[in-house]
Design a protein around this motif. Structure first.
Motif, mmCIF file in Angstrom:
data_model
loop_
_atom_site.group_PDB
_atom_site.id
_atom_site.type_symbol
_atom_site.label_atom_id
_atom_site.label_comp_id
_atom_site.label_asym_id
_atom_site.label_seq_id
_atom_site.Cartn_x
_atom_site.Cartn_y
_atom_site.Cartn_z
ATOM 1 N N LEU A 23 -69.904 -96.083 55.659
ATOM 2 C CA LEU A 23 -70.554 -94.981 56.376
ATOM 3 C C LEU A 23 -69.716 -94.528 57.564
ATOM 4 O O LEU A 23 -69.502 -93.324 57.769
ATOM 5 C CB LEU A 23 -71.948 -95.395 56.846
ATOM 6 N N ALA A 24 -69.220 -95.476 58.349
ATOM 7 C CA ALA A 24 -68.430 -95.129 59.536
ATOM 8 C C ALA A 24 -67.128 -94.434 59.142
ATOM 9 O O ALA A 24 -66.757 -93.410 59.731
ATOM 10 C CB ALA A 24 -68.139 -96.377 60.356
ATOM 11 N N TRP A 25 -66.451 -94.967 58.156
ATOM 12 C CA TRP A 25 -65.180 -94.365 57.745
ATOM 13 C C TRP A 25 -65.396 -93.027 57.049
ATOM 14 O O TRP A 25 -64.603 -92.102 57.219
ATOM 15 C CB TRP A 25 -64.398 -95.326 56.877
ATOM 16 N N ALA A 26 -66.464 -92.908 56.263
ATOM 17 C CA ALA A 26 -66.758 -91.629 55.602
ATOM 18 C C ALA A 26 -67.126 -90.566 56.631
ATOM 19 O O ALA A 26 -66.746 -89.397 56.493
ATOM 20 C CB ALA A 26 -67.882 -91.804 54.594
ATOM 21 N N ALA A 27 -67.860 -90.945 57.663
ATOM 22 C CA ALA A 27 -68.199 -89.986 58.717
ATOM 23 C C ALA A 27 -66.938 -89.495 59.419
ATOM 24 O O ALA A 27 -66.795 -88.297 59.687
ATOM 25 C CB ALA A 27 -69.147 -90.631 59.725
ATOM 26 N N GLN A 28 -66.016 -90.391 59.681
ATOM 27 C CA GLN A 28 -64.770 -89.995 60.335
ATOM 28 C C GLN A 28 -63.924 -89.136 59.410
ATOM 29 O O GLN A 28 -63.281 -88.172 59.850
ATOM 30 C CB GLN A 28 -64.011 -91.236 60.795
ATOM 31 N N ALA A 29 -63.932 -89.455 58.117
ATOM 32 C CA ALA A 29 -63.221 -88.615 57.153
ATOM 33 C C ALA A 29 -63.858 -87.229 57.095
ATOM 34 O O ALA A 29 -63.152 -86.217 56.988
ATOM 35 C CB ALA A 29 -63.235 -89.271 55.774
ATOM 36 N N GLY A 30 -65.178 -87.177 57.180
ATOM 37 C CA GLY A 30 -65.861 -85.889 57.216
ATOM 38 C C GLY A 30 -65.499 -85.083 58.450
ATOM 39 O O GLY A 30 -65.322 -83.865 58.378
ATOM 40 N N GLY A 31 -65.371 -85.754 59.578
ATOM 41 C CA GLY A 31 -64.942 -85.060 60.795
ATOM 42 C C GLY A 31 -63.538 -84.505 60.661
ATOM 43 O O GLY A 31 -63.256 -83.378 61.071
ATOM 44 N N TRP A 32 -62.650 -85.300 60.076
ATOM 45 C CA TRP A 32 -61.277 -84.837 59.869
ATOM 46 C C TRP A 32 -61.262 -83.655 58.911
ATOM 47 O O TRP A 32 -60.578 -82.658 59.140
ATOM 48 C CB TRP A 32 -60.411 -85.969 59.327
ATOM 49 N N LEU A 33 -62.032 -83.768 57.811
ATOM 50 C CA LEU A 33 -62.084 -82.693 56.828
ATOM 51 C C LEU A 33 -62.632 -81.414 57.454
ATOM 52 O O LEU A 33 -62.154 -80.311 57.160
ATOM 53 C CB LEU A 33 -62.947 -83.124 55.641
ATOM 54 N N LEU A 34 -63.606 -81.556 58.319
ATOM 55 C CA LEU A 34 -64.167 -80.399 59.016
ATOM 56 C C LEU A 34 -63.103 -79.700 59.854
ATOM 57 O O LEU A 34 -63.027 -78.471 59.860
ATOM 58 C CB LEU A 34 -65.331 -80.844 59.899
ATOM 59 N N THR A 35 -62.279 -80.481 60.539
ATOM 60 C CA THR A 35 -61.234 -79.863 61.370
ATOM 61 C C THR A 35 -60.167 -79.174 60.524
ATOM 62 O O THR A 35 -59.488 -78.279 61.013
ATOM 63 C CB THR A 35 -60.539 -80.892 62.274
ATOM 64 N N GLN A 36 -60.018 -79.600 59.277
ATOM 65 C CA GLN A 36 -59.017 -78.987 58.416
ATOM 66 C C GLN A 36 -59.566 -77.769 57.677
ATOM 67 O O GLN A 36 -58.845 -76.797 57.458
ATOM 68 C CB GLN A 36 -58.494 -80.013 57.398
ATOM 69 N N LEU A 37 -60.829 -77.817 57.260
ATOM 70 C CA LEU A 37 -61.402 -76.743 56.458
ATOM 71 C C LEU A 37 -62.026 -75.619 57.277
ATOM 72 O O LEU A 37 -61.982 -74.463 56.863
ATOM 73 C CB LEU A 37 -62.456 -77.304 55.505
ATOM 74 N N LEU A 38 -62.616 -75.948 58.404
ATOM 75 C CA LEU A 38 -63.306 -74.929 59.186
ATOM 76 C C LEU A 38 -62.391 -73.776 59.613
ATOM 77 O O LEU A 38 -62.785 -72.611 59.477
ATOM 78 C CB LEU A 38 -63.993 -75.566 60.397
ATOM 79 N N PRO A 39 -61.176 -74.022 60.091
ATOM 80 C CA PRO A 39 -60.298 -72.883 60.422
ATOM 81 C C PRO A 39 -59.993 -72.001 59.213
ATOM 82 O O PRO A 39 -59.927 -70.776 59.326
ATOM 83 C CB PRO A 39 -59.027 -73.542 60.952
ATOM 84 N N LEU A 40 -59.833 -72.621 58.032
ATOM 85 C CA LEU A 40 -59.574 -71.832 56.832
ATOM 86 C C LEU A 40 -60.782 -70.979 56.456
ATOM 87 O O LEU A 40 -60.638 -69.808 56.075
ATOM 88 C CB LEU A 40 -59.211 -72.751 55.665
ATOM 89 N N LEU A 41 -61.987 -71.553 56.562
ATOM 90 C CA LEU A 41 -63.187 -70.799 56.242
ATOM 91 C C LEU A 41 -63.404 -69.653 57.227
ATOM 92 O O LEU A 41 -63.794 -68.545 56.833
ATOM 93 C CB LEU A 41 -64.397 -71.724 56.231
ATOM 94 N N ILE A 42 -63.139 -69.902 58.491
ATOM 95 C CA ILE A 42 -63.276 -68.846 59.499
ATOM 96 C C ILE A 42 -62.264 -67.729 59.239
ATOM 97 O O ILE A 42 -62.589 -66.541 59.352
ATOM 98 C CB ILE A 42 -63.124 -69.432 60.918
ATOM 99 N N GLU A 43 -61.050 -68.103 58.860
ATOM 100 C CA GLU A 43 -60.032 -67.099 58.557
ATOM 101 C C GLU A 43 -60.437 -66.256 57.351
ATOM 102 O O GLU A 43 -60.285 -65.035 57.358
ATOM 103 C CB GLU A 43 -58.690 -67.787 58.296
ATOM 104 N N ARG A 44 -60.963 -66.913 56.312
ATOM 105 C CA ARG A 44 -61.423 -66.173 55.122
ATOM 106 C C ARG A 44 -62.539 -65.203 55.496
ATOM 107 O O ARG A 44 -62.569 -64.064 55.037
ATOM 108 C CB ARG A 44 -61.925 -67.137 54.049
#
Length: 155
Positions: free
Chosen positions: A106-127
């Motif tokens: 759970l802890a590692w998946a949450a951190q992976a989710g945070g990292w994924l959010l930082t990578q995907l959110l700028p792309l989604l905002i740009e789109r």
């Protein structure tokens, strides 16, 4: 006398970075001495945060901060269980919490989710911004054509 930007361009770290590293190391050492059980759990549960902190080279480390926030949110329950157990030094309860597969996942998946959010959110905002721009261009082109048609009729 050389400007500060020229001296930093040669690869020398700024002085504040070295002081921050020293103070962070001192704080980590104090935490390990004063609260060894909490430090042991934090070291295991927040390992992805530490790796992201090392890898993030942007000023202010925004990716590492998001990963840390997500990791701390996932680590609340294990810390609560540890503090309510009332153990002093590192015990079997601490080790059980640290290696519990569900807690760790759970802890590692949450951190992976945070990292994924930082990578995907700028792309989604740009789109989204690109789609809005294309929509605005279409509306302006239609208005331009309408005005040209009106102008041609009036002349």
């Amino acid at each position: 006398m050389k400007p500060a930007a020229a001296s930093n361009a040669k690869g020398a770290k700024p002085r504040s970075s070295a002081i921050g590293l020293w103070l962070g190391s001192l704080a980590g050492l104090m935490a390990a001495v004063l609260a060894p059980t909490s430090s042991a759990i934090a070291a295991v549960l927040l390992l992805p945060t530490a790796l992201t902190w090392i890898a993030d080279t942007q000023p202010g480390r925004p990716t590492a901060r998001v990963v840390l926030l997500f990791g701390l949110a996932a680590a609340c329950a294990p810390f609560d269980a540890l503090w309510h157990a009332g153990t002093g030094l590192i015990s079997s309860h601490t080790i059980t919490l640290a290696v519990d597969l569900r807690t760790l996942a759970l802890a590692w998946a949450a951190q992976a989710g945070g990292w994924l959010l930082t990578q995907l959110l700028p792309l989604l905002i740009e789109r989204f911004a690109d789609a809005q721009t294309r929509k605005t261009i279409k509306l302006l082109d239609a208005r331009k054509a309408q005005l040209q048609q009106e102008w041609d009729q009036n002349t």
